[in-house]
Design a protein around this motif. Sequence first.
Motif, PDB file in Angstrom:
ATOM      1  N   LEU B 132       0.834  -1.214   0.000  1.00 41.63           N
ATOM      2  CA  LEU B 132       0.000   0.000   0.000  1.00 41.63           C
ATOM      3  C   LEU B 132       0.863   1.256   0.000  1.00 41.63           C
ATOM      4  O   LEU B 132       0.551   2.248  -0.662  1.00 41.63           O
ATOM      5  CB  LEU B 132      -0.922  -0.001   1.223  1.00 41.63           C
ATOM      6  N   ARG B 133       1.961   1.210   0.740  1.00 39.29           N
ATOM      7  CA  ARG B 133       2.860   2.379   0.771  1.00 39.29           C
ATOM      8  C   ARG B 133       3.466   2.628  -0.609  1.00 39.29           C
ATOM      9  O   ARG B 133       3.613   3.773  -1.030  1.00 39.29           O
ATOM     10  CB  ARG B 133       3.943   2.175   1.821  1.00 39.29           C
ATOM     11  N   THR B 134       3.792   1.561  -1.304  1.00 39.14           N
ATOM     12  CA  THR B 134       4.329   1.710  -2.664  1.00 39.14           C
ATOM     13  C   THR B 134       3.262   2.330  -3.564  1.00 39.14           C
ATOM     14  O   THR B 134       3.537   3.252  -4.335  1.00 39.14           O
ATOM     15  CB  THR B 134       4.733   0.324  -3.230  1.00 39.14           C
ATOM     16  N   ALA B 135       2.003   1.848  -3.410  1.00 40.81           N
ATOM     17  CA  ALA B 135       0.905   2.383  -4.226  1.00 40.81           C
ATOM     18  C   ALA B 135       0.695   3.860  -3.931  1.00 40.81           C
ATOM     19  O   ALA B 135       0.478   4.664  -4.846  1.00 40.81           O
ATOM     20  CB  ALA B 135      -0.374   1.594  -3.941  1.00 40.81           C
ATOM     21  N   LEU B 136       0.792   4.228  -2.650  1.00 41.80           N
ATOM     22  CA  LEU B 136       0.607   5.636  -2.268  1.00 41.80           C
ATOM     23  C   LEU B 136       1.677   6.517  -2.911  1.00 41.80           C
ATOM     24  O   LEU B 136       1.382   7.596  -3.437  1.00 41.80           O
ATOM     25  CB  LEU B 136       0.647   5.766  -0.735  1.00 41.80           C
ATOM     26  N   ALA B 137       2.928   6.048  -2.875  1.00 43.80           N
ATOM     27  CA  ALA B 137       4.021   6.821  -3.470  1.00 43.80           C
ATOM     28  C   ALA B 137       3.761   7.043  -4.955  1.00 43.80           C
ATOM     29  O   ALA B 137       3.965   8.141  -5.480  1.00 43.80           O
ATOM     30  CB  ALA B 137       5.342   6.092  -3.249  1.00 43.80           C
ATOM     31  N   LEU B 138       3.242   6.002  -5.631  1.00 46.00           N
ATOM     32  CA  LEU B 138       2.931   6.130  -7.052  1.00 46.00           C
ATOM     33  C   LEU B 138       1.827   7.152  -7.288  1.00 46.00           C
ATOM     34  O   LEU B 138       1.911   7.992  -8.174  1.00 46.00           O
ATOM     35  CB  LEU B 138       2.484   4.770  -7.614  1.00 46.00           C
ATOM     36  N   ILE B 139       0.782   7.077  -6.446  1.00 44.72           N
ATOM     37  CA  ILE B 139      -0.344   8.014  -6.599  1.00 44.72           C
ATOM     38  C   ILE B 139       0.131   9.450  -6.373  1.00 44.72           C
ATOM     39  O   ILE B 139      -0.232  10.366  -7.112  1.00 44.72           O
ATOM     40  CB  ILE B 139      -1.480   7.658  -5.614  1.00 44.72           C
ATOM     41  N   GLU B 140       0.968   9.631  -5.350  1.00 43.94           N
ATOM     42  CA  GLU B 140       1.456  10.991  -5.066  1.00 43.94           C
ATOM     43  C   GLU B 140       2.304  11.520  -6.216  1.00 43.94           C
ATOM     44  O   GLU B 140       2.217  12.698  -6.565  1.00 43.94           O
ATOM     45  CB  GLU B 140       2.238  10.990  -3.757  1.00 43.94           C
ATOM     46  N   ALA B 141       3.108  10.651  -6.809  1.00 45.20           N
ATOM     47  CA  ALA B 141       3.928  11.073  -7.948  1.00 45.20           C
ATOM     48  C   ALA B 141       3.030  11.473  -9.121  1.00 45.20           C
ATOM     49  O   ALA B 141       3.257  12.487  -9.785  1.00 45.20           O
ATOM     50  CB  ALA B 141       4.864   9.936  -8.351  1.00 45.20           C
ATOM     51  N   GLN B 142       1.954  10.693  -9.323  1.00 50.90           N
ATOM     52  CA  GLN B 142       1.020  11.005 -10.415  1.00 50.90           C
ATOM     53  C   GLN B 142       0.308  12.324 -10.146  1.00 50.90           C
ATOM     54  O   GLN B 142       0.114  13.139 -11.041  1.00 50.90           O
ATOM     55  CB  GLN B 142      -0.006   9.883 -10.556  1.00 50.90           C
ATOM     56  N   GLN B 143      -0.066  12.517  -8.864  1.00 50.76           N
ATOM     57  CA  GLN B 143      -0.774  13.762  -8.529  1.00 50.76           C
ATOM     58  C   GLN B 143       0.129  14.975  -8.760  1.00 50.76           C
ATOM     59  O   GLN B 143      -0.301  15.999  -9.282  1.00 50.76           O
ATOM     60  CB  GLN B 143      -1.243  13.726  -7.078  1.00 50.76           C
ATOM     61  N   ALA B 144       1.413  14.824  -8.371  1.00 47.01           N
ATOM     62  CA  ALA B 144       2.359  15.925  -8.577  1.00 47.01           C
ATOM     63  C   ALA B 144       2.483  16.233 -10.070  1.00 47.01           C
ATOM     64  O   ALA B 144       2.544  17.398 -10.485  1.00 47.01           O
ATOM     65  CB  ALA B 144       3.714  15.544  -7.989  1.00 47.01           C
ATOM     66  N   GLU B 145       2.491  15.186 -10.886  1.00 49.75           N
ATOM     67  CA  GLU B 145       2.590  15.355 -12.332  1.00 49.75           C
ATOM     68  C   GLU B 145       1.348  16.082 -12.865  1.00 49.75           C
ATOM     69  O   GLU B 145       1.452  16.993 -13.687  1.00 49.75           O
ATOM     70  CB  GLU B 145       2.753  13.967 -12.987  1.00 49.75           C
ATOM     71  N   ILE B 146       0.169  15.706 -12.359  1.00 49.74           N
ATOM     72  CA  ILE B 146      -1.090  16.358 -12.778  1.00 49.74           C
ATOM     73  C   ILE B 146      -1.045  17.843 -12.412  1.00 49.74           C
ATOM     74  O   ILE B 146      -1.385  18.717 -13.211  1.00 49.74           O
ATOM     75  CB  ILE B 146      -2.307  15.666 -12.131  1.00 49.74           C
ATOM     76  N   GLU B 147      -0.586  18.145 -11.176  1.00 49.91           N
ATOM     77  CA  GLU B 147      -0.475  19.535 -10.729  1.00 49.91           C
ATOM     78  C   GLU B 147       0.453  20.317 -11.657  1.00 49.91           C
ATOM     79  O   GLU B 147       0.183  21.448 -12.031  1.00 49.91           O
ATOM     80  CB  GLU B 147       0.049  19.602  -9.293  1.00 49.91           C
ATOM     81  N   ARG B 148       1.605  19.666 -11.999  1.00 49.65           N
ATOM     82  CA  ARG B 148       2.583  20.324 -12.855  1.00 49.65           C
ATOM     83  C   ARG B 148       1.959  20.653 -14.218  1.00 49.65           C
ATOM     84  O   ARG B 148       2.100  21.749 -14.729  1.00 49.65           O
ATOM     85  CB  ARG B 148       3.795  19.400 -13.038  1.00 49.65           C
ATOM     86  N   LEU B 149       1.197  19.704 -14.749  1.00 47.59           N
ATOM     87  CA  LEU B 149       0.563  19.918 -16.054  1.00 47.59           C
ATOM     88  C   LEU B 149      -0.495  21.012 -15.975  1.00 47.59           C
ATOM     89  O   LEU B 149      -0.618  21.842 -16.873  1.00 47.59           O
ATOM     90  CB  LEU B 149      -0.059  18.607 -16.563  1.00 47.59           C
ATOM     91  N   LYS B 150      -1.266  21.016 -14.841  1.00 46.93           N
ATOM     92  CA  LYS B 150      -2.303  22.043 -14.655  1.00 46.93           C
ATOM     93  C   LYS B 150      -1.671  23.428 -14.607  1.00 46.93           C
ATOM     94  O   LYS B 150      -2.156  24.371 -15.208  1.00 46.93           O
ATOM     95  CB  LYS B 150      -3.023  21.802 -13.327  1.00 46.93           C
ATOM     96  N   GLU B 151      -0.553  23.523 -13.846  1.00 44.52           N
ATOM     97  CA  GLU B 151       0.130  24.815 -13.719  1.00 44.52           C
ATOM     98  C   GLU B 151       0.631  25.288 -15.075  1.00 44.52           C
ATOM     99  O   GLU B 151       0.546  26.464 -15.412  1.00 44.52           O
ATOM    100  CB  GLU B 151       1.286  24.705 -12.732  1.00 44.52           C
TER     101      GLU B 151
END
Lengths: 398, 155
Positions: B132-151
């Motif tokens: 689950l911790r590995t999955a969370l790290a992946l989700i957070e990385a994806q979210q950061a990428e989404i934020e970067r694209l939005k910005e």
Amino acid sequence: MKIAIVLPRHVLGAGISAGAERLGGALAHQLAVRGHTVEILTTTALDWRAPARALPAGVTCEQAGEGRLVTVRRFAIDWALWNRASFEAATHQWMRAVDRPSEADEAMLIEAMPHAPGLYDFLDRHQRDYEALLFLPYLAATTLCGASVCAERAAIMPCLHDEPLARMGIVRALLQAARSVLFLTEAERALAERDMGIRLRRAHVTGAGVTDRSAEADGERFRRRLGVRGPIVLYSGRIEAAKNIYALLACMGDFMRRYPQHRDVTLALRGTELSVVTPRRWARVVPAQSETEYRDAYAAAAAHVNPSLVESFSVSLMEGWLAGKPALAHARCDVTREHVQASNGGLWFGDSDEFGATLDWLLTHPAESRRMGALGRQYVLDNYNWPRVIARVEQALA
Amino acid sequence: METPVTSSQAAADRADADGDISTVNSAEIMARIRAAIARRRAEAGLSEQAFDALATGAPGQPAPDDLRRDIERLADALRYSGVEMLLSDTRPSPISGVIQRLRAALHEVILFYVNRHAAQQAAVNRMTLRALRTALALIEAQQAEIERLKEGRRG
């Protein structure tokens, strides 16, 4: 009148962070000062997560002021019966669910709650010793099972939140059967009667009393503790996802990025950290220490914010106003937004842009912000002073 | 970078929302603030919908922070594995001492097997937690990428 107030936990002072339990204890003391004979019927529990910290069972007395006493009867929790994992999983699941629990889930949840069988037995045998029995809040075994024992004699102050668990069949049945239901706000009453369609025998909006001790506060002391010089935006209460803390952090993060001119602002989260807050430059978690210290926190704040979507009254909003500070409430929480609208004591936000714009407005309009804080303070003093609240409670219990 | 609200923009928003201090009216100030935000969004060509952003923690919409909290709770719960002896007193009688000793012996046998099973389950739980911790790290990385694209889109 001889009154029993039935609470899941009770301890004097700031030992319990749940607002409803603190309110129940304060009500008992204020009713005793008014001349009633008051008993608190409660359990030995102090902290659900630490059964070893339980208080001893038995009868004690507390000084309520003006020479009056409140008797406290504590009944032992049967920890052997309690299934902590199943209880936590069920409450967590239903707090976030969309639909209300099925009858089977409801039964499982109630069974998994921590129970004090001696209390139910006492209520069964001694209910007629009291002229009034007041149970609060709704989501506690002491209310769901205790009030079931004496349903038609029970008065219930449910402290309802708009959440799936409030729509359980047993809650509806208890409120409909209750002799009297005491609500803290008109919004809470509307939730029960209009949104949930509960037909009540007698309903009263009593509010909750708040004691003004703002004169004793020292904002500088709180600033020294935090080591902060710039403006402080204060959240005070349980620091947990259920109080919408993560949305507040997201909004504040956006604010810090989008309003660089306010880079010296600090969000102080004061209370018990039940959900993890990852470190941020502009956010500080301040563990709750004492009654004095929370007043210092409000005195130090430029504004206080309550992002919660589920409130039945919000004592923290009142305490912030007593300190004369403007409030920021969530637009989607009828209870807090209606307080703010009624008092003109602050602003509200429905999204991150609004959070930024309203906080910017408060920080850059010090005179107007002070005026809002003063209006909020007057609203609390006019509506939620203890004599007025106790008069309404007496009427509801009569 | 997300577009900052400049001092002049903020000042314009505030000017729109300013009023007479003696008659502070929250509803009026809110109406002006909302009008200013709507105008700013329209000028930037952004839709209203994109900004209804307070979904974190809302029913039915779990977010990474919720997941992080769940994982912390799971890690916390793992510290409570194992079962301890719990014996209530028996009613006093001439043979209550013997009965109590018998009950203790019986409980110990049960606890031995229960705890063996609990240890096995705890190992499975630890592996689940790691996944689950590995999955969370992946989700957070994806979210950061989404934020970067939005910005990038806003900028």
